[in-house]
Design a protein around this motif. Sequence first.
Motif, PDB file in Angstrom:
ATOM      1  N   PHE A  40      33.527  16.778  -2.486  1.00 54.19           N
ATOM      2  CA  PHE A  40      32.320  17.388  -3.864  1.00 54.19           C
ATOM      3  C   PHE A  40      30.900  17.308  -3.199  1.00 54.19           C
ATOM      4  O   PHE A  40      30.226  17.869  -3.650  1.00 54.19           O
ATOM      5  CB  PHE A  40      33.086  17.035  -4.805  1.00 54.19           C
ATOM      6  N   ALA A  89      38.642  20.323  -6.524  1.00 49.33           N
ATOM      7  CA  ALA A  89      39.485  19.216  -6.449  1.00 49.33           C
ATOM      8  C   ALA A  89      39.705  18.551  -7.364  1.00 49.33           C
ATOM      9  O   ALA A  89      40.684  17.853  -6.506  1.00 49.33           O
ATOM     10  CB  ALA A  89      37.139  17.619  -6.511  1.00 49.33           C
ATOM     11  N   THR A 126      37.590  13.084  -0.867  1.00 50.04           N
ATOM     12  CA  THR A 126      37.237  13.932  -1.720  1.00 50.04           C
ATOM     13  C   THR A 126      36.172  14.078  -3.099  1.00 50.04           C
ATOM     14  O   THR A 126      35.724  15.105  -3.033  1.00 50.04           O
ATOM     15  CB  THR A 126      38.509  14.367  -2.690  1.00 50.04           C
ATOM     16  N   GLY A 138      30.816  21.497 -11.996  1.00 48.46           N
ATOM     17  CA  GLY A 138      30.696  20.164 -11.278  1.00 48.46           C
ATOM     18  C   GLY A 138      28.919  20.131 -11.178  1.00 48.46           C
ATOM     19  O   GLY A 138      27.985  19.308 -10.270  1.00 48.46           O
ATOM     20  N   LEU A 150      33.289  21.402  -1.911  1.00 50.34           N
ATOM     21  CA  LEU A 150      34.652  22.058  -2.832  1.00 50.34           C
ATOM     22  C   LEU A 150      33.078  21.752  -3.967  1.00 50.34           C
ATOM     23  O   LEU A 150      32.490  20.770  -4.731  1.00 50.34           O
ATOM     24  CB  LEU A 150      35.588  20.818  -3.298  1.00 50.34           C
ATOM     25  N   ASP A 151      33.990  22.582  -5.209  1.00 51.83           N
ATOM     26  CA  ASP A 151      33.433  22.062  -6.715  1.00 51.83           C
ATOM     27  C   ASP A 151      34.240  21.111  -7.476  1.00 51.83           C
ATOM     28  O   ASP A 151      35.120  21.125  -6.599  1.00 51.83           O
ATOM     29  CB  ASP A 151      32.537  23.291  -7.862  1.00 51.83           C
ATOM     30  N   LEU A 152      34.390  21.086  -8.902  1.00 59.45           N
ATOM     31  CA  LEU A 152      34.874  20.004  -9.286  1.00 59.45           C
ATOM     32  C   LEU A 152      35.982  20.315  -9.989  1.00 59.45           C
ATOM     33  O   LEU A 152      36.941  19.875  -9.756  1.00 59.45           O
ATOM     34  CB  LEU A 152      34.006  19.320 -10.883  1.00 59.45           C
TER      35      LEU A 152
END
Length: 483
Positions: free
Chosen positions: A150, A160, A146, A464, A155-157
């Motif tokens: 990111f 995640a 993961t 993030g 994915l952004d935080l």
Amino acid sequence: MLGRRVADPLARRRSGARARCELAVLVVLHSLLETIVAIASPPGGAARGILRLSGPDLRACLEEVFEAGDRRALSEISEATVVAGSLRLSGTAPLPCDLYWWPGPRSYTGQAMAEIHTFGCPPLLEAALQALCRAGARLAEPGEFTLRAFLSGRLDLTQAEAVLGIVDAAGPESFDVALEQLAGGLGSRLHRVRDALLDLLAELEAGFDFADEDLAFISQKQLMRQLAEAAETVAKLARQMDSRRLATERVRAVLAGWPNVGKSSLFNALAGKMGALVSDHPGTTRDYLTAELELDGATCLLIDTAGVEPGPAGADRPVRLAAQAAALEQSRQADVEVFCLDSTRAVNAWERARLAQDRAGRLLVLTKVDLPQRTDFSGGAVRTSSVTGEGLDALRARLREAVVTAGTAGLDVVPNTAVRCHESLRLSAESLERARQLVGTDGGEELVAAEIRVALEALGKVVGAVYTDDILDRIFSRFCIGK
Ligand code: GDP
């Protein structure tokens, strides 16, 4: 785990080259070039076992171990595909398996990625893991898949954290919340307001470059309206998260159990001070004691209650009975019950009856594991010793999860995100409010721009776009291996 880095939120716009250079450093620091492997199915035997792999050189690694049933080479496959075949393991016959192959970059991690689905037999999975490591892979760290998702921008935080929320979901409600967050529900609201602020800042800064020519790229009225819109959205999110965090601060966690099981000792060990009275004499804790417990960003009120043994008749029996009634009431009102069982003796009838009752938010703890073990309790419990400190970190971690879950029940953001983001959103909302006031009082556009930058940096931390190794460590260390 990671090199320290705080990115400038405007880096991408101001200097693509600098951002790319930072990314190159990150690539090295985060060993993204290595191929990682982990058993992704739950421990123990099962019908199906899964090994997960990711890395730019994954194909070469797989080609040493995997053979497709139709003899196809993986280099011939450019789309996500399932290939039936077998694994060559030393000392055993070829192990039949299905290879789920994502050549990348359209995979979860943004790199070449694969899953090997085979029999869920632990020794076979171990043998496959070793064969893949000999072929160039290394064991993945917790949450590393993961983390790669990111770092590659998949994915952004908040998403995640949603992955973790899905893994940890206690029921259908929290599962739905995590799923919605993973789909980008929260992230997209934050990205929209961040993009609007970046545009606003770009327009203000363009105005500074042409200040001598008296060219305004944005009117005072437009500036005020756009700031008001952003401030309102961020303040609303901050308020939501704030109420969630406050909710966790009110969470009450009670230490419950038969007298002398070691509740007060555990209270002292967790609270880190000699607050509770510890005694060999059953029922010593006559009233209840409380301590504010800080659990990595979440807090709760830890309560040590009296034991519950009625005891023989005597002058102090009314006091004991009153203390016991208070203890039961504390237990009933608490959001989390840390139910303690003494590992040096068998479970008694009262404990058995309590265990048979369903109770939301109950954590089971076996105490005194440093002493000879005589318990007949066979369920899952955190094993602790207040004397040696064994299991206390594990208990704190479990308690934190229980506290966060209890404090944020029924809300629409994954609890860990709410706790992490509350401060950044509050900062961002305050800066935008100050920016608004500055526009209203003609306080100077440079100061307005400075406030917008602060707001952007704070928002960047939530999704993030701006992060430090501390933030990433805090988030990804909670994952298990293989996620
Ligand atoms: P409570 O009545 O449940 O609060 O129990 P206490 O915390 O007062 O502990 C009862 C007795 O067990 C005391 O003599 C403690 O010193 C002892 N005790 C508690 N926890 C431990 C432990 O982890 N290891 C050992 N060896 N003794 C413990």
